[in-house]
Structure formats: structure tokens, C-alpha cells
Design a protein around this motif. Structure first.
Motif: not given
Length: 284
Positions: A34-35, A55, A78, A93, A97, A101
Motif C-alpha cells: 500500500l506504499n 499501490s 488502498e 503498510t 497508509s 484500512t
């Protein structure tokens, strides 16, 4: 069925669906990142089939060092729903983030690993090793570290070369100060980061007026997008900067090099070496 009962049933269904996707003993995990900084490390240490999604920032050339590569990977925006639907074994994450989520994934028992912004190459190596170990390929983590260190060695100044004063200058005058990974990379490449003399500590903005009044030898400047729509970007091409061109060399330092470590550090080292040679020439 009441609203509460429906929500409970949906939650149970999502959890059941996820648990059905957990890797069996000995199998390599499927991973969602997610990054953008974690994306770049992940694609370098995991098998292609292990990467369930990156991401959406991974495809942005302003943000990511793997924008072209990322076009061949699925992405998410995300949301917990997107991630859960992919049934990953692990989610990478970062501190930035989405908290909602991360909380949802925790409630459903989905394994997550949280990473902070590394402030040094030592810290960054720890993160690379964590990710490589988590995906079952620790040897690839070591290989990535070796590639970055080789790039740093190639970009180091020759013995006896004098240090060059420099400042990172990105949209809105955003700069990296002491105690950051960029600061360490500058020092390794033969620069003295003068952010502190403009009042910066770790991260902050340098006004155009202060820069014009006391310029460094090199401005490690970002690149404004074509027809930059905002003043934050327009400042990078402000006409006043031309007035100090005889005292300050401007070098290209893309914004994507500012925030991430990992494989992008090889590009950072190369960009810094090029900037140093612009000032010192053969003495660099």
C-alpha cells in the motif's frame, strides 16, 4: 434480517473468504503493498506471482521509481474492500497508509507489516531484509542491498575532492534537512546539505526569498510538470532563479528520489554524482 445481522454475515463472509486464501505451509505468500516505497522493494525481491497488487502510486512517475514496471501489476486505491477481495497472505503498510484500512485488516485477522520512513541507509537495509524475508527470498534482499551499495561506491567523490554546498528544492520549496536518508546520500556523494542555514531541521520549506539571498553552490531541483498549474510547482521555474545562475548551479533531482530508499537509491546516487560533476568537473 436486521442491518446488524447483515453486517455480521458480510463480515463473517469476508473473513472466511480471506482465510481460504492463506498460504499453505511451505507456500510462498501472496502480498499486497500500500506504499510506493514498499512497492519498489517488493517487485525486486518477490516472484511476480506473489505480488497480488501494488499501490496506485506505483504507476505515477512523479512518485515512483518503478512507474513503467508497475503498469504490468494490479493496483489498489488502498481501500480495505479492494485488499480483502485479493485474499493476500500479507499486506505491507506504511505510517501514512489509511488508518481505516489498516484497522479493518487487523479486525479481520489479515497479517500486516508496518514500515516507517527510513532516516538512514542502515534503517533502510533493515526494511529491505524484512520484506525479503517475509516473501521468502532473503537472498534477493541481500542482492538488492549489494546493488545499491555498488551504485553508492560508483557515485562517491574521488579522494580529496572538496565538498560542495547544496540544497534540495522541490515544489513549494520543500527540502530535506539533516537526519534524513536524502541528507545521508548527499554526504556520501560529496555534498554539504545547507538546509539548516535556512532554518530547516528535518523536513520543511525554503522560501524563494531566502534562497535568492543566500544560494548554495548547487540547487538539487525538482522538475515542474508541463504547464504547471500551481504556484507550488511554478516556483521551480521562477524567473528570479536566473538572477543567481552565475553563483548557483541547478541540477536535476526528481521529486521521486526524495522520499524512498530501496532500489531508487541507485538513481539518487547517480543524480548526485552528475550534479557534483557539473560543479567540479574533472576534480569531482
Amino acid at each position: 434480517m436486521t442491518g446488524f445481522t447483515r453486517r455480521a454475515a458480510v463480515g463473517a463472509g469476508l473473513a472466511t473468504g480471506f482465510l481460504g486464501g492463506v498460504a499453505s505451509a511451505g507456500a510462498l505468500p501472496r502480498v499486497v503493498s500500500l506504499n510506493p516505497c514498499l512497492d519498489a522493494v517488493l517487485v525486486n525481491v518477490a516472484d511476480r506471482g506473489q505480488v497480488a497488487a501494488l499501490s496506485h502510486y506505483a504507476r505515477d512517475p512523479q512518485q515512483s521509481s518503478i512507474a513503467r514496471i508497475a503498469l504490468g501489476y494490479p493496483i489498489t486505491y488502498e481501500s480495505a474492500e479492494e485488499v480483502i477481495a485479493l485474499r493476500p497472505d500479507l499486506v505491507l503498510t506504511a505510517a501514512h497508509s489509511s488508518p481505516a484500512t489498516r484497522a479493518a485488516l487487523t479486525r479481520l485477522g489479515i497479517r500486516t507489516e508496518l514500515f516507517k520512513v527510513p532516516n538512514s541507509w542502515v534503517e533502510n537495509q533493515v526494511q529491505i531484509r524484512r520484506i525479503a524475508a517475509a516473501v521468502g527470498h532473503p537472498d534477493r534482499g541481500e542482492a538488492l542491498i549489494a546493488r545499491v551499495e555498488a551504485a553508492m561506491a560508483r557515485s562517491a567523490p574521488r579522494p580529496g575532492a572538496r565538498p560542495v554546498t547544496a540544497l534540495v528544492f522541490q515544489p513549494n520549496g520543500f527540502a530535506a534537512g539533516h537526519g534524513t536518508l536524502v541528507d545521508e546520500m548527499m554526504r556520501r556523494a560529496g555534498f554539504v546539505n545547507v538546509a539548516q542555514r535556512y532554518g530547516l531541521r528535518k523536513w520543511g520549506n525554503v522560501s524563494l526569498e531566502r534562497l535568492l539571498d543566500d544560494p548554495p553552490e548547487v540547487l538539487l531541483a525538482g522538475q515542474a510538470a508541463p504547464n504547471a498549474p500551481t504556484f507550488a510547482e511554478k516556483i521551480l521555474n521562477h524567473p528570479a532563479l536566473a538572477s543567481i545562475s552565475s553563483r548557483m548551479t541547478r541540477a536535476v533531482f526528481p521529486e521521486r528520489l526524495l522520499y524512498c530508499g530501496g532500489p531508487g537509491l541507485a538513481d539518487t546516487a547517480a543524480a548526485l554524482a552528475t550534479a557534483r560533476r557539473q560543479v567540479l568537473g574533472a576534480a569531482a
